[in-house]
Scaffold this active site. Structure first.
Site, PDB file in Angstrom:
ATOM      1  N   ASN A   9      43.136  40.154  50.447  1.00 41.34           N
ATOM      2  CA  ASN A   9      43.024  38.708  49.470  1.00 41.34           C
ATOM      3  C   ASN A   9      43.154  39.209  48.152  1.00 41.34           C
ATOM      4  OD1 ASN A   9      42.200  36.335  48.407  1.00 41.34           O
ATOM      5  ND2 ASN A   9      40.266  36.554  49.085  1.00 41.34           N
ATOM      6  N   TRP A  10      44.352  38.783  47.579  1.00 39.82           N
ATOM      7  CA  TRP A  10      44.708  39.380  46.242  1.00 39.82           C
ATOM      8  C   TRP A  10      43.929  38.330  45.043  1.00 39.82           C
ATOM      9  CZ3 TRP A  10      50.656  40.658  45.472  1.00 39.82           C
ATOM     10  CH2 TRP A  10      50.954  41.586  46.322  1.00 39.82           C
ATOM     11  N   LYS A  11      43.365  37.509  45.604  1.00 43.00           N
ATOM     12  CA  LYS A  11      42.687  36.351  44.803  1.00 43.00           C
ATOM     13  C   LYS A  11      43.826  35.910  43.483  1.00 43.00           C
ATOM     14  CE  LYS A  11      38.295  37.942  46.253  1.00 43.00           C
ATOM     15  NZ  LYS A  11      36.795  38.128  46.156  1.00 43.00           N
ATOM     16  N   HIS A  97      36.695  30.038  51.246  1.00 42.28           N
ATOM     17  CA  HIS A  97      36.505  31.096  50.633  1.00 42.28           C
ATOM     18  C   HIS A  97      35.194  30.802  49.729  1.00 42.28           C
ATOM     19  CE1 HIS A  97      35.880  34.743  48.265  1.00 42.28           C
ATOM     20  NE2 HIS A  97      36.644  35.202  49.103  1.00 42.28           N
ATOM     21  N   GLU A  99      34.393  31.595  46.767  1.00 44.55           N
ATOM     22  CA  GLU A  99      34.795  31.174  45.543  1.00 44.55           C
ATOM     23  C   GLU A  99      35.369  29.731  45.599  1.00 44.55           C
ATOM     24  OE1 GLU A  99      37.331  34.715  44.823  1.00 44.55           O
ATOM     25  OE2 GLU A  99      35.511  35.816  45.128  1.00 44.55           O
ATOM     26  N   GLU A 169      31.697  36.419  55.204  1.00 44.94           N
ATOM     27  CA  GLU A 169      31.534  37.169  53.918  1.00 44.94           C
ATOM     28  C   GLU A 169      30.329  37.019  53.151  1.00 44.94           C
ATOM     29  OE1 GLU A 169      35.901  38.134  52.240  1.00 44.94           O
ATOM     30  OE2 GLU A 169      35.331  36.338  51.742  1.00 44.94           O
ATOM     31  N   GLY A 175      32.628  41.664  45.755  1.00 47.84           N
ATOM     32  CA  GLY A 175      33.099  42.167  44.529  1.00 47.84           C
ATOM     33  C   GLY A 175      31.880  42.669  43.644  1.00 47.84           C
ATOM     34  N   SER A 215      33.338  43.897  49.614  1.00 46.92           N
ATOM     35  CA  SER A 215      33.374  45.087  49.279  1.00 46.92           C
ATOM     36  C   SER A 215      33.621  46.249  50.186  1.00 46.92           C
ATOM     37  CB  SER A 215      32.044  45.600  48.544  1.00 46.92           C
ATOM     38  OG  SER A 215      31.647  44.753  47.234  1.00 46.92           O
ATOM     39  N   GLY A 236      39.163  42.040  49.169  1.00 41.70           N
ATOM     40  CA  GLY A 236      39.487  41.706  47.892  1.00 41.70           C
ATOM     41  C   GLY A 236      39.959  42.865  47.081  1.00 41.70           C
ATOM     42  N   GLY A 237      39.109  43.298  45.950  1.00 37.25           N
ATOM     43  CA  GLY A 237      39.404  44.625  44.932  1.00 37.25           C
ATOM     44  C   GLY A 237      40.285  45.711  45.725  1.00 37.25           C
TER      45      GLY A 237
HETATM   46  P1  PGA Z   1      36.014  42.152  47.683  1.00 37.25           P
HETATM   47  O1  PGA Z   1      36.352  40.716  48.082  1.00 37.25           O
HETATM   48  O2  PGA Z   1      36.614  43.202  48.809  1.00 37.25           O
HETATM   49  O3  PGA Z   1      36.213  42.303  46.451  1.00 37.25           O
HETATM   50  O4  PGA Z   1      34.280  42.054  47.826  1.00 37.25           O
HETATM   51  C1  PGA Z   1      36.354  40.243  49.418  1.00 37.25           C
HETATM   52  C2  PGA Z   1      36.821  38.807  49.387  1.00 37.25           C
HETATM   53  O5  PGA Z   1      36.176  37.828  48.538  1.00 37.25           O
HETATM   54  O6  PGA Z   1      37.459  38.239  50.248  1.00 37.25           O
END
Ligand code: PGA
Length: 254
Positions: A9-11, A97, A99, A169, A175, A215, A236-237
């Protein structure tokens, strides 16, 4: 065996040039996937076609969108529809998601509409659920996640559920560098599978891939993915680094 999935997930990250380089580095690694494994790349909308092109020769490497609108077309300036995504050969769409729930006010009802529009356009939802820290500390996370699933998904027929991927999640782990322990992930994944089994039966429940997100890194992926009800991760990250994400792909169960 149900699919084991490493989903990036590049966001809202990377310029076109950076996206190009990252996709090239991933493709160059030439990590072979087994029949039951998939690597999915949820890239920003402007890079969907590029990602499809870069990954077209890599078997089991697919492209996802990070969102879509509830309606199929019309006067909705700035939105992207499920038919548009399908016409760009996108296979999956992240829906709900945390967010999007937090910053764009998406609620369980909005998400049920997004789920419907994805399915009617042959797009597979990667449906996100998960609790905040306050809910976890209050000990009501199981019921909270169950309600998210019921209100957005349980109006569907069993045959439609087979096209689903669920991503658990916990918001407190996204994050933050704070991962749920492998045991906490397993406990919630088993609960989610059980909620599906009660509504749709064991066969359907056992066919759904349930990913863990929050994470996930190269150094914890193997332990988390090793749990029986964890079928990979939504990352994500760590998905913004080719070596790191390559190792995460290689941590999937065989
Ligand atoms: P993260 O994000 O790996 O940076 O914690 C995961 C996500 O929000 O899909």
């Amino acid at each position: 065996m149900r699919k084991q999935i490493a989903a990036a997930n590049w966001k809202m990250n990377l310029t076109l040039q950076e996206a190009n380089e990252l996709l090239d580095s991933i493709a160059e690694k030439n990590i072979q996937l087994s029949e039951d494994q998939i690597a999915v790349f949820a890239v920003p909308f402007p890079y969907l076609l590029l990602a499809n092109d870069k990954l077209k020769n890599s078997k089991g490497y697919l492209v996802a969108a990070q969102n879509c609108f509830t309606k199929e077309s019309g006067a909705y300036t700035g939105e992207v529809s499920a038919p548009m995504l399908a016409s760009c050969n996108v296979g999956y769409v992240i829906i709900g998601h945390s967010e999007r729930r937090e910053y764009f006010n998406e609620n369980n009802f909005t998400l049920s509409q997004k789920v419907d529009v994805c399915l009617s356009n042959n797009l597979k939802p990667i449906f996100c659920c998960g609790e905040s820290l306050a809910i976890r500390e209050g000990g009501t996370q199981n019921g909270y996640v169950e309600t998210q699933l019921k209100e957005s998904i349980f109006h569907l027929e069993a045959s439609q559920i087979e096209n689903f991927v669920i991503a658990y999640e916990p918001i407190w782990a996204i994050g933050t560098g704070k991962t749920a322990s492998a045991d906490q992930a397993q406990e919630m994944h088993a609960h989610i599978r059980n909620v599906f089994a009660e509504k749709y039966g064991n066969e359907v429940a056992n066919s759904i891939s349930i990913l863990y997100g929050g994470s996930v890194k190269a150094n914890n992926a193997k332990e988390i993915f090793g749990k029986p009800d964890v079928d990979g991760g939504l990352v994500g990250g760590a998905s913004l680094n080719a070596s790191e994400f390559g190792l995460i792909i290689q941590s999937l169960k065989n």
